[in-house]
Design a protein around this motif. Structure first.
Motif, PDB file in Angstrom:
ATOM      1  N   THR A   1      76.390  30.127  75.262  1.00 15.14           N
ATOM      2  CA  THR A   1      77.138  29.354  75.929  1.00 15.14           C
ATOM      3  C   THR A   1      78.571  28.628  75.205  1.00 15.14           C
ATOM      4  OG1 THR A   1      75.587  28.897  77.681  1.00 15.14           O
ATOM      5  CG2 THR A   1      77.601  27.597  77.617  1.00 15.14           C
TER       6      THR A   1
ATOM      7  N   ASP B   1      74.584  32.175  83.982  1.00 12.75           N
ATOM      8  CA  ASP B   1      73.374  31.598  83.681  1.00 12.75           C
ATOM      9  C   ASP B   1      72.844  30.699  84.774  1.00 12.75           C
ATOM     10  OD1 ASP B   1      71.059  30.393  82.937  1.00 12.75           O
ATOM     11  OD2 ASP B   1      71.685  29.620  81.125  1.00 12.75           O
TER      12      ASP B   1
ATOM     13  N   ARG C   1      69.432  27.451  84.520  1.00 18.61           N
ATOM     14  CA  ARG C   1      69.093  25.920  84.554  1.00 18.61           C
ATOM     15  C   ARG C   1      70.188  25.298  85.148  1.00 18.61           C
ATOM     16  NH1 ARG C   1      69.282  24.800  78.580  1.00 18.61           N
ATOM     17  NH2 ARG C   1      70.739  26.415  78.611  1.00 18.61           N
TER      18      ARG C   1
ATOM     19  N   GLN D   1      77.816  22.919  81.663  1.00 24.80           N
ATOM     20  CA  GLN D   1      77.863  23.190  80.358  1.00 24.80           C
ATOM     21  C   GLN D   1      79.114  23.863  79.885  1.00 24.80           C
ATOM     22  OE1 GLN D   1      74.760  24.908  77.820  1.00 24.80           O
ATOM     23  NE2 GLN D   1      75.711  24.486  75.788  1.00 24.80           N
TER      24      GLN D   1
ATOM     25  N   ASP E   1      78.786  34.658  80.193  1.00 24.82           N
ATOM     26  CA  ASP E   1      77.737  33.933  79.644  1.00 24.82           C
ATOM     27  C   ASP E   1      76.126  34.355  80.193  1.00 24.82           C
ATOM     28  OD1 ASP E   1      76.048  32.377  78.032  1.00 24.82           O
ATOM     29  OD2 ASP E   1      76.456  30.381  79.431  1.00 24.82           O
TER      30      ASP E   1
HETATM   31 MG    MG Z   1      73.536  28.899  77.573  1.00 20.98          MG
END
Ligand code: MG
Ligand code: GDP
Length: 452
Positions: free
Chosen positions: A124, A147, A150, A156, A198
């Motif tokens: 990331t 992603d 999570r 993020q 990502d």
């Molecule tokens: Mg990541």
């Protein structure tokens, strides 16, 4: 890219001097035999392993060096030692970075870059860094948050994307990363020159993760598939690099966390397995902490970090001939204290074997076999701590070290009474052996019952 800065020249020189030491020690002259080269390669092998290069990669690398080093022209040259070093250095740089390492842009924009790697490897962060880097070069970048493992991962990327001032495609409701990735590409076709995707990683290679990245890959058909690898991974780099390269058509590697104290071995392992170049290096947590990869720097790091190489260099200077003779004389006179014992352990460790010192003792036949004795660094540290916790009188006369003194010394040195006992026992044995040696007059055969 393999710029020869002054730093590298110096490294090269230092390394040269070090290995010169090996050869001097081996032969004491300029000419080398094949056997000498093998001995030197063994030292280099240790240095590579210490730098965390995985064993199969080390073997493969040394095979390449050997093929070049054991040629007549090298062995017969006036400076064979330097020649071998040069080969080692050149081979490292060649393997690490001979290939084209810039991002390849598609002739049909947007260029799609996919990042894959284990969790925490820095994907990331690398996505945002790369976005930042390309934006500065005038590209319109879109990051895609595929992603979904999570919840925080999407956030993020959004935060980092905002910092970098590049667009982020995210879908907080999405369940399938393949859908997000596909939508991201569609959006990128309208809004961007470069789309960076990502993906999710796991702590360890597992089938689910591989399956998922493979499906994402298939739907986005990326121009670049970059394997993101934490440089601190050490020996395991080989495993993860292998797993990812089996499932994805990797085009390059991003080596992260090179700002840490990683010894760089992961670089050689990963390149050996994937046969792909390292394109970028992550050198910090900030967005700007991304650099084009410098193979020469890593080569120096890998070779320069080898304790073994330092050790060889030190052996020559620390155990000078006079020192060794002084030590030998002390041994002969049996005025050998615990301080000397410590000194000797340290020297032996630095020299890599007890043999050289013993060989300097006059008139002792058949001690060659001792040259294989190894001293472990941990042992030396422990012994040092124990001896440092003794009073000067105790060091001179260990017989006075009673039970209560032993526990005091153990406490003071952070060791167990058992360790103190072991050391005293060892020392006693060493002293006995030395007394026996000292009874043997040089050149006059055996008088004492020296057990050979
Ligand atoms: Mg990541
Ligand atoms: N020091 C340092 N930290 C890094 C670097 N790259 C990533 N990180 C940190 O490593 C951690 C994991 O990074 P992240 O990008 O979330 O990994 P991901 O799970 O592969 O996406 C974060 O705390 C990052 O700040 C780097 O080059 N140097």
């Amino acid at each position: 890219m393999a710029a020869d800065g002054p730093y590298n020249e110096r490294m090269f020189e230092v390394l040269g001097e070090r290995l010169e030491g090996v050869f001097k020690r081996l032969r004491g002259k300029g000419r080398l035999t094949e056997k000498d080269v093998e001995a030197a390669l063994r030292e280099i092998r240790l240095a590579l392993l210490e730098a965390d290069v995985a064993l199969p990669a080390t073997k493969q690398f040394l095979a390449g060096v050997r093929a070049r080093a054991i040629g007549d022209d090298i062995l017969k040259s006036l400076t064979p030692g330097q020649q071998v070093i040069k080969i080692v250095h050149e081979e490292l740089i060649r393997i690490l970075g001979e290939k084209e390492s810039a991002i390849r842009f598609s002739s049909h924009p947007p260029t799609v870059i996919m990042l894959a790697g284990l969790q925490g490897s820095g994907k990331t962060t690398a996505a945002a860094k790369l976005g930042n880097h390309l934006k500065k070069k005038g590209r319109r970048v879109l990051l895609v948050a595929a992603d979904l493992e999570r919840p925080a991962a999407i956030k993020q990327l959004e935060v980092l994307g905002e910092q970098a001032g590049v667009g982020v495609h995210a879908d907080h409701e999405a369940k399938d990363p393949v859908v997000v990735a596909r939508d991201g590409i569609e959006r990128g076709k309208m809004q961007a020159d470069v789309v960076i995707v990502d993906t999710a990683g796991r702590l360890h290679v597992d089938e689910d993760m591989m399956d998922q990245v493979q499906r994402v890959h298939d739907v986005i058909s990326p121009d670049e598939v970059l394997f993101v690898l934490d440089a601190m991974t050490g020996q395991d780099a080989l495993l993860s690099a292998n797993a990812f390269s089996e499932r994805l058509p990797l085009t390059g590697i991003v080596l992260t966390k090179l700002d840490g104290d990683a010894r760089g071995g992961a670089a050689l392992s990963a390149v050996t397995v994937t046969k792909k170049p390292i394109k970028f290096a992550g050198v910090g947590e900030k967005l700007t902490d991304l650099e084009p990869f410098h193979p020469d720097r890593i080569a120096s790091r890998i070779l320069g970090m080898g304790d073994v190489l330092t050790l060889i260099e030190k052996a020559e200077e620390v155990v000078s001939k006079e020192d060794a003779e002084k030590q030998a004389k002390k041994i002969l006179e049996a005025s050998f204290t615990l301080e000397d014992f410590l000194d000797q352990m340290q020297q032996v460790r630095k020299m890599g074997g007890i043999g050289d010192m013993i060989k300097m003792l006059p008139g002792i036949p058949g001690v060659g076999k001792l040259s294989d004795v190894d001293v472990d660094e941990g042992d030396v540290k422990r012994i040092e701590a124990i001896i440092r916790s003794m009073t000067p009188q105790e060091r001179r006369d260990p017989r006075m070290i009673s039970g209560s003194r032993r526990s005091r010394i153990a406490r003071g040195s952070g060791t167990a009474v058992r360790d103190v006992n072991d050391l005293l026992k060892q020392f006693d044995a060493a002293r006995k052996m030395m007394k026996q040696m000292s009874r043997m007059k040089p050149g006059k055969g055996r008088k004492g019952g020296f057990p050979l």
